[in-house]
Write an enzyme that holds these catalytic residues in place. Structure first.
Site, PDB file in Angstrom:
ATOM      1  N   HIS A  29      10.528  52.440  42.171  1.00 25.18           N
ATOM      2  CA  HIS A  29      12.341  52.378  42.418  1.00 25.18           C
ATOM      3  C   HIS A  29      12.216  53.824  41.077  1.00 25.18           C
ATOM      4  O   HIS A  29      11.896  54.297  40.218  1.00 25.18           O
ATOM      5  CB  HIS A  29      12.732  51.571  41.226  1.00 25.18           C
ATOM      6  CG  HIS A  29      12.295  49.545  41.874  1.00 25.18           C
ATOM      7  ND1 HIS A  29      13.661  49.137  42.957  1.00 25.18           N
ATOM      8  CD2 HIS A  29      10.771  49.312  41.734  1.00 25.18           C
ATOM      9  CE1 HIS A  29      12.354  48.624  43.533  1.00 25.18           C
ATOM     10  NE2 HIS A  29      11.413  48.131  42.699  1.00 25.18           N
ATOM     11  N   THR A 116      17.698  52.997  45.887  1.00 28.49           N
ATOM     12  CA  THR A 116      19.608  51.550  46.862  1.00 28.49           C
ATOM     13  C   THR A 116      20.205  52.939  46.707  1.00 28.49           C
ATOM     14  O   THR A 116      20.315  53.725  45.910  1.00 28.49           O
ATOM     15  CB  THR A 116      19.729  50.874  45.369  1.00 28.49           C
ATOM     16  OG1 THR A 116      18.514  50.081  45.107  1.00 28.49           O
ATOM     17  CG2 THR A 116      20.448  50.104  46.472  1.00 28.49           C
ATOM     18  N   PRO A 117      20.415  53.056  48.311  1.00 32.97           N
ATOM     19  CA  PRO A 117      21.641  54.317  48.326  1.00 32.97           C
ATOM     20  C   PRO A 117      23.059  53.888  47.039  1.00 32.97           C
ATOM     21  O   PRO A 117      23.242  52.840  47.805  1.00 32.97           O
ATOM     22  CB  PRO A 117      21.626  53.910  49.326  1.00 32.97           C
ATOM     23  CG  PRO A 117      20.915  53.668  50.442  1.00 32.97           C
ATOM     24  CD  PRO A 117      20.217  52.605  49.207  1.00 32.97           C
ATOM     25  N   GLY A 188      15.985  44.386  43.802  1.00 36.12           N
ATOM     26  CA  GLY A 188      17.468  43.618  42.923  1.00 36.12           C
ATOM     27  C   GLY A 188      17.144  42.361  42.292  1.00 36.12           C
ATOM     28  O   GLY A 188      15.496  42.235  42.801  1.00 36.12           O
ATOM     29  N   HIS A 215      10.130  43.100  48.746  1.00 36.46           N
ATOM     30  CA  HIS A 215      10.251  42.135  47.193  1.00 36.46           C
ATOM     31  C   HIS A 215       9.932  40.344  47.789  1.00 36.46           C
ATOM     32  O   HIS A 215      11.040  39.923  48.170  1.00 36.46           O
ATOM     33  CB  HIS A 215      10.932  42.199  46.484  1.00 36.46           C
ATOM     34  CG  HIS A 215      11.748  43.931  45.801  1.00 36.46           C
ATOM     35  ND1 HIS A 215      11.433  44.799  45.808  1.00 36.46           N
ATOM     36  CD2 HIS A 215      10.791  44.083  44.285  1.00 36.46           C
ATOM     37  CE1 HIS A 215      11.255  46.049  45.663  1.00 36.46           C
ATOM     38  NE2 HIS A 215      11.055  45.161  43.795  1.00 36.46           N
ATOM     39  N   GLU A 220      10.602  32.293  40.589  1.00 36.08           N
ATOM     40  CA  GLU A 220       9.794  31.021  40.744  1.00 36.08           C
ATOM     41  C   GLU A 220      11.213  30.508  42.134  1.00 36.08           C
ATOM     42  O   GLU A 220      11.561  30.066  43.506  1.00 36.08           O
ATOM     43  CB  GLU A 220       9.550  29.951  40.163  1.00 36.08           C
ATOM     44  CG  GLU A 220       8.010  30.295  39.635  1.00 36.08           C
ATOM     45  CD  GLU A 220       8.047  29.421  38.930  1.00 36.08           C
ATOM     46  OE1 GLU A 220       8.460  27.806  39.250  1.00 36.08           O
ATOM     47  OE2 GLU A 220       7.470  29.314  38.048  1.00 36.08           O
ATOM     48  N   ASP A 297       5.616  50.058  39.777  1.00 35.87           N
ATOM     49  CA  ASP A 297       7.236  49.922  39.981  1.00 35.87           C
ATOM     50  C   ASP A 297       8.638  50.427  38.786  1.00 35.87           C
ATOM     51  O   ASP A 297       9.339  51.300  39.575  1.00 35.87           O
ATOM     52  CB  ASP A 297       7.568  47.824  39.825  1.00 35.87           C
ATOM     53  CG  ASP A 297       8.400  47.565  39.831  1.00 35.87           C
ATOM     54  OD1 ASP A 297       9.336  47.942  40.397  1.00 35.87           O
ATOM     55  OD2 ASP A 297       8.957  46.262  39.323  1.00 35.87           O
ATOM     56  N   ASP A 298       8.126  50.229  37.974  1.00 37.24           N
ATOM     57  CA  ASP A 298      10.111  51.358  37.004  1.00 37.24           C
ATOM     58  C   ASP A 298       8.870  51.769  35.826  1.00 37.24           C
ATOM     59  O   ASP A 298       8.623  51.682  34.076  1.00 37.24           O
ATOM     60  CB  ASP A 298      10.404  50.082  36.924  1.00 37.24           C
ATOM     61  CG  ASP A 298      11.597  49.787  37.701  1.00 37.24           C
ATOM     62  OD1 ASP A 298      11.872  50.329  38.493  1.00 37.24           O
ATOM     63  OD2 ASP A 298      10.717  48.371  38.545  1.00 37.24           O
TER      64      ASP A 298
HETATM   65  P1  IMP Z   1      16.882  52.819  42.412  1.00 37.74           P
HETATM   66  O1  IMP Z   1      17.677  52.166  43.326  1.00 37.74           O
HETATM   67  O2  IMP Z   1      16.627  54.172  42.345  1.00 37.74           O
HETATM   68  O3  IMP Z   1      18.992  53.000  41.560  1.00 37.74           O
HETATM   69  O4  IMP Z   1      15.974  51.970  41.347  1.00 37.74           O
HETATM   70  C1  IMP Z   1      16.244  50.701  40.204  1.00 37.74           C
HETATM   71  C2  IMP Z   1      16.936  49.777  41.288  1.00 37.74           C
HETATM   72  O5  IMP Z   1      15.849  48.963  41.688  1.00 37.74           O
HETATM   73  C3  IMP Z   1      17.439  48.443  40.272  1.00 37.74           C
HETATM   74  O6  IMP Z   1      18.757  48.367  39.852  1.00 37.74           O
HETATM   75  C4  IMP Z   1      16.272  47.182  41.011  1.00 37.74           C
HETATM   76  O7  IMP Z   1      18.089  47.099  42.143  1.00 37.74           O
HETATM   77  C5  IMP Z   1      15.821  47.874  41.538  1.00 37.74           C
HETATM   78  N1  IMP Z   1      14.338  47.657  40.763  1.00 37.74           N
HETATM   79  C6  IMP Z   1      13.625  47.861  40.353  1.00 37.74           C
HETATM   80  N2  IMP Z   1      12.867  46.784  39.718  1.00 37.74           N
HETATM   81  C7  IMP Z   1      12.990  46.391  40.264  1.00 37.74           C
HETATM   82  C8  IMP Z   1      11.653  45.048  40.623  1.00 37.74           C
HETATM   83  O8  IMP Z   1      10.671  44.427  39.743  1.00 37.74           O
HETATM   84  N3  IMP Z   1      12.738  43.955  41.210  1.00 37.74           N
HETATM   85  C9  IMP Z   1      13.621  43.991  42.131  1.00 37.74           C
HETATM   86  N4  IMP Z   1      14.079  45.249  42.172  1.00 37.74           N
HETATM   87  C10 IMP Z   1      14.104  45.922  41.415  1.00 37.74           C
HETATM   88 ZN    ZN Z   2       9.694  46.782  42.592  1.00 39.77          ZN
END
Ligand code: IMP
Ligand code: ZN
Length: 360
Positions: A29, A116-117, A188, A215, A220, A297-298
């Site tokens: 992300h 996410t736009p 999300g 995702h 759960e 992921d992050d």
């Molecule tokens: P962005 O879409 O570039 O703003 O990245 C951050 C966003 O990615 C967060 O606000 C979440 O909605 C989403 N996100 C990041 N990691 C996860 C995850 O592990 N599961 C679900 N959504 C995630």
């Molecule tokens: Zn993710």
């Protein structure tokens, strides 16, 4: 007949090998990949221009070394802090460039970043401006012959989105498909929303030639039969996390050859799995035939770059260099951009001397 000579044992997978390994990152992300140092730079710049800025230093809000964000604390970190800090186009440009540089310097040769736009009404920025700005940064990066990594974009639908917002993401993804958007994601807070409302949006994305990744069974609450059946009925090309999945769904994933994006450190630190690295479901998927893409992921939150994820996988699951080669080459089959990049990546893996060389 002469007895075949035993093959020499392959060199072990160490941190230097994992770092120089040409890697493919398929689940990252964008905003979650921004490092604390980069957020701090943005904060310093903003604070100098706007001393009244009512946000604490990122190094205080997200202390260095803190990685124990769980499903309850993780999502608010974005909505109540990072999005408020990265709330204008210069911050988006600066952070996107930094994220690309960091992935590339970790040895990533191909990435599909997802985001996410996001409209930023306080600075007059629309979702379209946001997407265009990021694509311009990716294009400049890809056009620069000195860069070894190619980067593409996946647009995310957030589970909290309305149907209209989801359709807007698909409109943007379709419009910018020729400019580097290769797919649509569902992301999300897994505790929120009813995924069934997005069925037509994802169908439209597929009809427009976009790939889809979801995702899947991340917690759960998001692993009910109703949800998993709905998501699989969309015929996704890849699935992220794939944690709480019973055999019935594993069989479908294998039968349909859906690529899985697995994130070890994120799942361990956020306590999305029970136990630790050696208990991760990578241990199960590694024996399947589907493409498996280790992913971060992050990395801005969990602080484990992709090279470290490969190193951890090797340490905890006893992977050899040949095992890693097999994963990397197989993951190429699941990228979203098609044959040009697949051919480039396959030849990178064929030509890479690091599989056997002593120094790595
Ligand atoms: P962005 O879409 O570039 O703003 O990245 C951050 C966003 O990615 C967060 O606000 C979440 O909605 C989403 N996100 C990041 N990691 C996860 C995850 O592990 N599961 C679900 N959504 C995630
Ligand atoms: Zn993710």
């Amino acid at each position: 007949m002469a007895t075949p000579r035993p093959r020499p044992p392959t060199k072990p997978v160490d941190a230097a090998f994992a770092r120089s390994l040409p890697k493919i990152e398929l689940h990252a992300h964008l905003t979650g990949s921004i490092s604390r140092d980069c957020l701090h730079d943005i904060w310093i710049t903003k604070k100098a221009r706007h001393p009244e800025l009512d946000l604490v230093d990122p190094l205080i809000a997200i202390p260095p070394g803190k990685v124990d964000y769980d499903i309850k604390t993780f999502f608010p970190l974005f909505s109540s802090y990072i999005y408020k800090l990265c709330s204008d186009l210069p911050s988006i440009e600066y952070s996107t460039k930094a994220v690309l540089e960091e992935f590339q310097s970790d040895g990533v040769v191909y990435t599909e970043l997802r985001t996410t736009p996001r409209a930023m009404p306080e600075t007059g920025v629309t979702k379209q401006n946001y997407v265009e700005t990021i694509l311009n940064i990716l294009k400049a990066h890809n056009d620069n012959g000195a860069n070894t990594m190619r980067a593409f974009l996946i647009l995310s639908i957030d589970r909290r989105n309305s149907v209209a917002e989801a359709e807007e993401v698909v409109d943007l993804a379709t419009k910018y498909h020729p400019a580097g958007v290769c797919g649509v994601d569902l992301c999300g807070d897994p505790a929120k929303g009813d995924v069934r409302i997005f069925t037509s949006a994802f169908a439209r994305a597929k009809a427009a030639g976009l790939k889809i990744t979801l995702h899947f069974a991340e917690s759960e609450v998001s692993a009910t039969d109703l949800e998993l059946q709905t998501l699989l009925s969309w015929k996704p090309h890849r699935l992220g996390h794939v944690i709480h999945v019973k055999e019935e769904y594993r069989n479908i994933i294998e039968k349909e050859d859906i690529g899985v994006e697995l994130c070890l450190s994120c799942n361990v630190h956020a306590k999305m799995i029970t136990g630790t690295y050696s208990d991760h479901h990578f241990g199960m998927w590694r024996h399947s035939n589907v493409p498996v893409a280790l992913s971060t992921d992050d990395v801005g939150v969990f602080c484990s770059p992709l090279s470290h994820e490969y190193y951890l996988a090797a340490q905890h699951f006893g992977l050899s260099r040949n095992d890693i080669r097999a994963f990397c080459e197989r993951a190429v089959d699941s990228i979203f951009t098609g044959t040009v990049e697949q051919t480039r990546l396959k030849s990178i893996y064929v030509e890479w001397a690091g599989w056997t060389s002593e120094e790595r």
